[in-house]
Design a protein around this motif. Structure first.
Motif, PDB file in Angstrom:
ATOM      1  N   ARG A  74       0.813  -1.214   0.000  1.00 40.97           N
ATOM      2  CA  ARG A  74       0.000   0.000   0.000  1.00 40.97           C
ATOM      3  C   ARG A  74       0.856   1.279   0.000  1.00 40.97           C
ATOM      4  O   ARG A  74       0.329   2.383   0.073  1.00 40.97           O
ATOM      5  CB  ARG A  74      -0.958  -0.017   1.190  1.00 40.97           C
ATOM      6  CG  ARG A  74      -2.003  -1.123   1.049  1.00 40.97           C
ATOM      7  CD  ARG A  74      -2.900  -1.270   2.275  1.00 40.97           C
ATOM      8  NE  ARG A  74      -3.934  -2.257   2.010  1.00 40.97           N
ATOM      9  CZ  ARG A  74      -3.765  -3.572   2.099  1.00 40.97           C
ATOM     10  NH1 ARG A  74      -2.576  -4.056   2.447  1.00 40.97           N
ATOM     11  NH2 ARG A  74      -4.744  -4.413   1.834  1.00 40.97           N
ATOM     12  N   ALA A  75       2.145   1.094  -0.065  1.00 39.88           N
ATOM     13  CA  ALA A  75       3.090   2.209  -0.150  1.00 39.88           C
ATOM     14  C   ALA A  75       4.441   1.622  -0.530  1.00 39.88           C
ATOM     15  O   ALA A  75       4.645   0.405  -0.518  1.00 39.88           O
ATOM     16  CB  ALA A  75       3.171   2.953   1.187  1.00 39.88           C
ATOM     17  N   GLY A  76       5.378   2.493  -0.896  1.00 41.34           N
ATOM     18  CA  GLY A  76       6.721   2.036  -1.205  1.00 41.34           C
ATOM     19  C   GLY A  76       6.942   1.738  -2.675  1.00 41.34           C
ATOM     20  O   GLY A  76       6.093   1.984  -3.531  1.00 41.34           O
ATOM     21  N   SER A  77       8.118   1.180  -2.977  1.00 39.25           N
ATOM     22  CA  SER A  77       8.532   0.988  -4.371  1.00 39.25           C
ATOM     23  C   SER A  77       7.651  -0.007  -5.126  1.00 39.25           C
ATOM     24  O   SER A  77       7.395   0.166  -6.327  1.00 39.25           O
ATOM     25  CB  SER A  77       9.992   0.532  -4.417  1.00 39.25           C
ATOM     26  OG  SER A  77      10.150  -0.697  -3.730  1.00 39.25           O
ATOM     27  N   LYS A  78       7.176  -1.057  -4.456  1.00 36.94           N
ATOM     28  CA  LYS A  78       6.319  -2.036  -5.127  1.00 36.94           C
ATOM     29  C   LYS A  78       4.971  -1.408  -5.476  1.00 36.94           C
ATOM     30  O   LYS A  78       4.434  -1.609  -6.571  1.00 36.94           O
ATOM     31  CB  LYS A  78       6.139  -3.274  -4.245  1.00 36.94           C
ATOM     32  CG  LYS A  78       7.432  -3.979  -3.892  1.00 36.94           C
ATOM     33  CD  LYS A  78       8.164  -4.467  -5.128  1.00 36.94           C
ATOM     34  CE  LYS A  78       9.438  -5.231  -4.772  1.00 36.94           C
ATOM     35  NZ  LYS A  78      10.187  -5.678  -5.961  1.00 36.94           N
ATOM     36  N   TYR A  79       4.417  -0.674  -4.542  1.00 36.62           N
ATOM     37  CA  TYR A  79       3.168   0.051  -4.798  1.00 36.62           C
ATOM     38  C   TYR A  79       3.353   1.000  -5.983  1.00 36.62           C
ATOM     39  O   TYR A  79       2.494   1.094  -6.870  1.00 36.62           O
ATOM     40  CB  TYR A  79       2.768   0.824  -3.550  1.00 36.62           C
ATOM     41  CG  TYR A  79       1.571   1.734  -3.727  1.00 36.62           C
ATOM     42  CD1 TYR A  79       0.276   1.262  -3.554  1.00 36.62           C
ATOM     43  CD2 TYR A  79       1.746   3.080  -4.069  1.00 36.62           C
ATOM     44  CE1 TYR A  79      -0.824   2.097  -3.725  1.00 36.62           C
ATOM     45  CE2 TYR A  79       0.661   3.923  -4.239  1.00 36.62           C
ATOM     46  CZ  TYR A  79      -0.619   3.429  -4.062  1.00 36.62           C
ATOM     47  OH  TYR A  79      -1.691   4.262  -4.232  1.00 36.62           O
TER      48      TYR A  79
END
Length: 276
Positions: A101-106
């Motif tokens: 729900r946040a970060g580089s993958k999001y």
């Protein structure tokens, strides 16, 4: 004592006994109804328990939505290995479930959605959901990054994005789904294409330059989508590109699909969708 005296004695004894009340039809029916009600109550309780278990089980392995795809694992899921936490989020803590729900993958999911919108051909519009609408209620543009597995110490993710496409009062959709290298998906083009959402159909191999792409040109009994292509890059990254004339049952369908079969195949090998 003679026979006559015996009879007289028996009559006297019988007269001293209080006879049972006459059988009441109403009372008998009432008793039967109460027994039947108790039995129904027991079965209802058992049935409710079964429903709770069934719903709980379904929620735990939520499958792709029929209207707008969201990857399996949507919602809170327990880690398959309680000794191994979910991937670490940008706050330094393990995620609460498979979804970033946040970060580089999001951010990769967001980026994928923007690329999907960018390839929609001229003559079609890409409507957006109302501003401020919660992510779980969006249907026109969706994206998600999902943790799939840990393979040889490396996290393997999938990313999916869906964009509504509209033309002449009809609304369909275009979907792109990307799986990291390390995934267990097959390499043979049509075998790979038949793995998308577990759907099957009439598949043929299209050639794009030197690359071979599996394209399902006609779905089988599962017709959530009309056509989709699949390609496995040499580095193991897998790309699926799908299209459908209908977004959901509440809107009229498109009169034709946005992409031809060769175009759909070319999109599967497009470097814009080759996430790394």
């Amino acid at each position: 004592m003679n026979e006559q005296e015996l009879r007289e004695g028996l009559r006297s004894e019988m007269a001293g006994i209080t006879p049972p009340p006459p059988l009441s039809t109403t009372a008998a029916l009432g008793a039967a109804r109460r027994t039947r009600f108790r039995r129904r109550a027991v079965w209802a309780s058992l049935g409710s328990a079964a429903v709770v278990l069934a719903v709980t089980g379904f929620a735990a392995v939520a499958t792709p939505d029929g209207r707008v795809y969201q990857p399996a694992g949507q919602g809170s899921l327990a880690s398959p290995d309680t000794k191994e936490p979910w991937p670490t989020g940008p706050n330094g803590q393990p995620q609460e479930d498979r979804t970033a729900r946040a970060g580089s993958k999001y951010d990769q999911g967001v980026h994928l959605l923007s690329e999907v919108v960018s390839v929609v051909p001229a003559g079609y519009t890409t409507p957006e959901d109302p501003p401020g609408q919660p992510a779980e209620e969006r249907t026109l543009r969706t994206h998600q990054a999902q943790f799939e597995a840990r393979v040889d110490g490396a996290d393997v993710w999938s990313y999916s994005s869906s964009a509504a496409v509209a033309q002449g009062g009809g609304t369909g959709r275009v979907i792109v789904e990307v799986h990291d290298a390390g995934n267990p998906l097959p390499a043979e083009p049509c075998d790979l294409a038949q793995k998308f959402w577990g759907m099957r159909g009439e598949c043929r191999v299209e050639t794009v330059g030197a690359m071979r792409v599996g394209v399902v040109v006609r779905p089988g009994s599962d017709d959530r989508l009309d056509q989709w292509s699949a390609y496995r890059h040499p580095d193991g990254v897998v790309v699926f590109v799908a299209q459908g004339v209908r977004l959901d049952e509440s809107r009229p369908a498109l009169t034709r699909l946005p992409f031809s079969v060769p175009q759909l195949a070319a999109l599967a090998v497009d470097e814009r969708f080759h996430l790394k």
